[in-house]
Scaffold this motif. Structure first.
Motif, short mmCIF file in Angstrom:
data_model
loop_
_atom_site.label_atom_id
_atom_site.label_comp_id
_atom_site.label_asym_id
_atom_site.label_seq_id
_atom_site.Cartn_x
_atom_site.Cartn_y
_atom_site.Cartn_z
N HIS A 1 11.00 -5.58 12.80
CA HIS A 1 12.23 -5.38 12.05
C HIS A 1 12.17 -5.18 10.42
N PHE A 2 11.06 -5.97 9.84
CA PHE A 2 10.83 -6.00 8.48
C PHE A 2 9.96 -4.63 7.92
N ARG A 3 9.22 -3.99 8.99
CA ARG A 3 8.65 -2.77 8.90
C ARG A 3 9.64 -1.86 8.58
N LYS A 4 10.73 -1.97 9.57
CA LYS A 4 11.82 -0.84 9.53
C LYS A 4 12.68 -0.85 8.12
N ILE A 5 12.66 -2.45 7.43
CA ILE A 5 13.57 -2.58 6.67
C ILE A 5 12.63 -1.84 5.25
N PHE A 6 11.38 -2.23 5.19
CA PHE A 6 10.40 -1.63 4.20
C PHE A 6 10.55 -0.04 4.21
N GLU A 7 10.58 0.37 5.16
CA GLU A 7 10.67 1.85 5.26
C GLU A 7 12.09 2.32 4.52
N LEU A 8 13.13 1.50 5.00
CA LEU A 8 14.36 2.18 4.73
C LEU A 8 14.65 1.94 3.21
N VAL A 9 13.99 1.01 2.43
CA VAL A 9 14.32 0.82 1.04
C VAL A 9 13.25 1.65 0.35
N GLY A 10 12.30 2.45 1.19
CA GLY A 10 11.44 3.29 0.16
C GLY A 10 10.18 2.70 0.12
N LEU A 11 9.98 1.53 0.32
CA LEU A 11 8.53 0.76 0.07
C LEU A 11 7.40 1.67 0.75
N THR A 12 7.51 2.06 1.97
CA THR A 12 6.33 2.71 2.60
C THR A 12 6.04 3.88 2.05
N LYS A 13 6.66 4.35 1.04
CA LYS A 13 6.05 5.51 0.15
C LYS A 13 5.27 5.30 -0.70
N TYR A 14 5.26 4.00 -1.13
CA TYR A 14 4.34 3.37 -2.34
C TYR A 14 3.22 2.50 -1.65
N THR A 15 3.46 2.10 -0.15
CA THR A 15 2.37 1.13 0.13
C THR A 15 2.07 1.50 1.73
N SER A 16 1.06 0.85 2.10
CA SER A 16 0.50 1.40 3.48
C SER A 16 0.63 -0.11 4.17
N ILE A 17 1.49 -0.11 5.44
CA ILE A 17 1.44 -1.32 6.20
C ILE A 17 0.48 -1.17 7.30
N VAL A 18 -0.45 -2.11 7.31
CA VAL A 18 -1.68 -2.03 7.91
C VAL A 18 -1.73 -3.33 9.05
N GLY A 19 -2.59 -2.88 10.09
CA GLY A 19 -2.42 -3.85 11.26
C GLY A 19 -3.63 -5.12 10.93
N SER A 20 -4.54 -4.56 10.16
CA SER A 20 -5.58 -5.83 10.04
C SER A 20 -6.15 -5.28 8.64
N GLU A 21 -6.86 -6.55 8.27
CA GLU A 21 -7.62 -6.51 6.89
C GLU A 21 -8.78 -5.38 6.91
N GLU A 22 -9.41 -5.13 7.94
CA GLU A 22 -10.48 -4.06 8.10
C GLU A 22 -9.94 -2.74 7.68
N GLU A 23 -8.51 -2.25 8.05
CA GLU A 23 -8.00 -1.27 7.65
C GLU A 23 -8.03 -1.13 6.20
N VAL A 24 -7.77 -2.29 5.41
CA VAL A 24 -7.70 -2.11 4.02
C VAL A 24 -9.13 -1.67 3.52
N THR A 25 -10.11 -2.31 4.05
CA THR A 25 -11.75 -1.87 3.50
C THR A 25 -11.90 -0.33 3.82
N ALA A 26 -11.57 -0.15 5.14
CA ALA A 26 -11.74 1.33 5.49
C ALA A 26 -10.94 2.21 4.68
N SER A 27 -9.71 2.18 4.15
CA SER A 27 -8.88 2.95 3.57
C SER A 27 -9.60 3.33 2.15
#
Lengths: 482, 113
Positions: free
Chosen positions: B87-113
Motif C-alpha cells: 500500500h505505501f509503496r503505491k503511495i510513494f509512487e503516487l506522490v512522486g517519491l519513487t522518481k528520486y528513490t529506489s524501493i528495494v527488497g533487501s540491504e544487499e540490493e543497496v550494496t549492489a546498486s
C-alpha cells in the motif's frame, strides 16, 4: 476484446486512481482529527502544511496568517525554501495584499499574466489559496510543484479547498481560545501588579487578608472551571467537526436524484443510525438507457465505516466507468478493499446494471442480503455472486441476467431494514422486521410507483421499529419497470 | 492505534541506515531530523531508510520522507527505501517519491546498486 496486457494496464490505472482517492480521504480525515486537538495557531499551520506537502508530494509550501489590515504575517510556517527566500516572499507579497486577487484562488498554470501569478511563478509556487478565518484574520497557502512533475488536477483543488475549510474552522476556534486565555492571563497580571505596586494601605483597604485568601481561592477555582469548560467545548467541537466533515464528503458523493431512464422508475433512501452512514447507495449513468445500481454496507459503524463507505463508493464509480464485466468490477473492488483497508474492514455489496432498451438486469451479489424481485405476486431472491468484498485477496464472482417484464419491482436493501426493531442486546429474531415481513410488504405494495413503494416500505419499517433505538443504517433502493 | 516511532542510525561500510520502527507521523519530525543529521555526519553516498514492514506512514510522515529525499538529492546522496507494505509503496509512487528513490527488497540490493 482487450488483451491481457491492456487489461492489466487499465487495472493498474484504476488501482492508482483508487489508491490516490483513499490516500486523499485518509489525509482529510486524519488532518481534521489531528489539528482539532491543537491549541495554538502555529501548531495548526505546521501540521497542516506537513500534511498538504505529503498528500500532494510537493517540493515546497508556505502558510501565513494575517490580521486584517496588516501587511506582515501574524504567524507563518514554510518548508522547502530558505528563510531569506521566505522573508523576500513576504516582502514581495505585501503590494498584493490589498488587491482582491490575493483573496481568490490562483492556479499559476491557468492564471495567465496576473501579477500574483507572476509573483508565485518567480518563487516556484504553483498555487495560492486564501484562508478566510474570521472577520479579524485571514491568510493564504502557497504551494510549490509536485515531485511527480504533474499539474494540480480538479480533484486536487477540491481536496485542497476541503482541507482549507478544516484549517479555517480550527483556526477560528483556536484564535477564540487564545483570546479567552489572554483575557484570563490579563486579569491575573493586573491583580499581581496591583498587589505588588499599590501602597500597602490601599491593598489592605481593598483586600483584607482574610478576604484575599478567599478571593485568590475563588479566582483559581474560576480558572479551573474555565479550563475544564474549554476542554469540554473543544471535545464537543472536535466531534462535531468530525461529523460535519464526514457529512460533507458523503453529501457530496450521494446522488441528488435518481437518473431518468425511459420505462424505469427508481427511488432510494438512506437513514443513518448516527449522523453519518456506513451504507451507501449510488446510481451510475452508463448511457441514456442504462444505469448501474449499487448498494453496500460496510462492517462496523460510525465514522470509520462512513469513510470506508465513501471510499468504496468512489472506487465503484471509477471501476464502473471503465466498462468491465460486473464480476471483474467486484473482483477489483474486493482486491482493492483487501489491500488498502484494515483486515477487519469488509463490505457486503449488491451491484446491478439495468438496460431499459433490452429490458434486462445483470447483477452480482457480494455477500449482501438478496435483493427481492417481485413479479406477478411472486418473490424471487437475487443471490448470484460471491463472498464479501475485502475479506480475501482474490475472489471471483458470478453474475446473473434477468429479463425484466412490465410491472416488475426490484427492492435492494441493507440489513438495517430487516434488523429494524432489534437492539444489540436482542437475543432472538422475534423483534426484528425480518425478511419475511419485508417480502410481505413488498408484495403488498408492488403495484405502486417506485417512489410510493419506497415510502410505504420505509413507513412499515419505521412503524415496526418505533420505540426501539435505530442502531443500524437503513438503506433501500426500489426500481419499478413501467 | 498509533505505534510509537523509534528512529536509530547505523553505519555500514557501504551506506548509512536510518531505521524507523513504528508509525511515521508529524510527531516523529524532530527525531527524523536528528537521525538524518546524524546520518549526514558520516557523509554517506547512500542512505537506506528502513521501515519495519508494519509502519503506517501518514501524509505528514510522507512529508518527512520528501524532505529527507530532497536534502539528500542536494548533497548528491542516493536514498533507498525498504520495509514498506504494498500500500505505501503505491503511495510513494503516487506522490512522486519513487522518481528520486529506489524501493528495494533487501540491504544487499543497496550494496549492489
Amino acid at each position: 476484446m482487450n488483451s491481457g496486457a491492456e487489461t492489466r494496464d487499465v487495472e493498474e490505472l484504476a488501482e492508482d486512481a483508487l489508491a490516490r482517492r483513499v490516500y486523499h480521504l485518509n489525509t482529510l480525515y486524519e488532518l481534521n482529527q489531528e489539528i482539532s486537538t491543537l491549541r495554538n495557531v502555529r501548531d495548526v499551520l505546521w501540521t497542516s502544511l506537513l500534511n498538504i506537502i505529503g498528500v500532494f508530494g510537493l517540493r515546497r509550501g508556505l502558510i501565513a496568517i494575517y490580521r486584517e489590515g496588516d501587511t506582515r504575517p501574524h504567524e507563518f510556517v514554510f518548508r522547502g525554501l530558505r528563510k531569506n527566500t521566505a522573508t523576500r516572499w513576504f516582502r514581495d507579497l505585501e503590494p498584493h495584499l490589498e488587491s482582491p486577487s490575493s483573496r481568490a484562488i490562483c492556479v499559476v498554470q491557468d492564471a495567465g499574466d496576473s501579477p500574483l501569478a507572476a509573483l508565485l511563478k518567480g518563487y516556484q509556487f504553483r498555487i495560492w489559496l486564501p484562508l478566510e478565518v474570521d472577520e479579524n484574520m485571514w491568510g493564504g497557502i502557497a504551494l510549490g510543484e509536485k515531485l511527480a512533475e504533474m499539474s494540480f488536477t480538479a480533484d486536487d483543488l477540491e481536496l485542497l479547498s476541503t482541507i482549507a475549510m478544516s484549517i479555517q474552522n480550527v483556526l477560528s476556534n483556536v484564535s477564540l481560545i487564545e483570546a479567552l486565555n489572554q483575557s484570563v492571563l490579563k486579569e491575573t497580571r493586573i491583580r499581581n501588579v496591583f498587589q505588588h505596586y499599590a501602597p500597602e494601605s490601599v491593598v489592605s483597604e481593598v483586600l483584607d487578608p482574610s478576604n484575599e485568601q478567599l478571593l485568590l481561592g475563588e479566582s483559581q477555582a474560576v480558572r479551573r472551571m474555565f479550563e475544564e469548560m474549554i476542554t469540554r467545548l473543544e471535545e464537543q467541537h472536535r466531534l462535531k467537526q468530525d461529523l460535519d466533515l464526514a457529512h460533507r464528503v458523503q453529501e457530496y458523493l450521494l446522488p441528488d436524484a435518481p437518473p431518468q431512464i425511459p420505462g424505469i422508475q427508481i427511488a432510494a433512501r438512506s437513514i443513518p443510525a448516527r449522523g453519518v452512514c456506513g451504507d451507501f447507495y449510488d446510481f451510475i449513468s452508463l448511457s441514456p438507457y442504462e444505469v448501474g445500481l449499487s448498494l453496500a454496507d460496510i462492517a462496523g459503524k460510525g465514522m470509520a465505516a462512513a469513510m470506508i463507505a465513501t471510499m468504496l463508493q468512489s472506487a465503484t464509480r471509477m471501476c464502473v466507468g471503465s466498462y468491465y464485466p460486473i464480476p471483474a468490477i467486484l473482483s477489483i473492488l474486493n482486491r482493492f478493499m483487501f489491500r488498502h483497508t484494515e483486515t477487519i474492514r469488509y463490505a457486503t455489496m449488491f451491484y446491478g446494471q439495468v438496460n431499459a432498451r433490452e429490458s434486462i438486469l445483470t447483477y452480482s451479489n457480494a455477500g449482501h442480503p438478496p435483493a427481492i424481485l417481485c413479479r406477478n405476486d411472486e418473490i424471487q431472491l437475487l443471490e448470484a455472486g460471491g463472498s464479501f468484498v475485502g475479506i480475501f485477496e482474490e475472489c471471483t464472482y458470478d453474475q446473473e441476467t434477468i429479463e425484466l417484464q412490465p410491472q416488475d419491482a426490484l427492492v435492494i436493501y441493507s440489513d438495517g431494514v430487516t434488523d429494524a426493531g432489534t437492539t444489540p442486546e436482542s437475543v432472538g429474531p422475534e423483534d426484528e422486521f425480518g425478511r419475511e415481513r419485508l417480502e410481505a410488504t413488498v408484495l403488498a405494495h408492488a403495484a405502486l410507483p417506485a417512489g410510493d413503494m419506497l415510502d410505504a416500505i420505509s413507513e412499515e419499517v419505521i412503524r415496526h421499529a418505533s420505540g426501539s433505538k435505530q442502531f443500524d443504517d437503513i438503506t433501500l433502493i426500489v426500481m419499478k419497470v413501467e | 492505534m498509533q505505534r510509537e516511532c523509534k528512529i536509530s542510525v547505523h553505519e555500514d561500510r557501504e551506506f548509512v541506515t536510518i531505521d524507523v520502527q513504528g508509525d511515521l507521523t508529524a510527531i516523529a519530525e524532530e527525531a527524523m531530523g536528528a537521525a538524518y543529521q546524524k546520518a549526514c555526519d558520516y557523509s554517506p553516498e547512500k542512505v537506506l531508510l528502513k521501515f519495519d514492514g508494519r509502519s503506517r506512514i501518514n501524509s505528514a510522515g510522507i512529508a518527512l520522507v520528501i524532505n529527507l529525499v530532497i536534502e539528500s538529492q542536494e548533497r548528491g546522496c542516493k536514498v533507498f527505501i525498504t520495509g514498506v507494505s504494498r500500500h505505501f509503496r503505491k503511495i510513494f509512487e503516487l506522490v512522486g517519491l519513487t522518481k528520486y528513490t529506489s524501493i528495494v527488497g533487501s540491504e544487499e540490493e543497496v550494496t549492489a546498486s
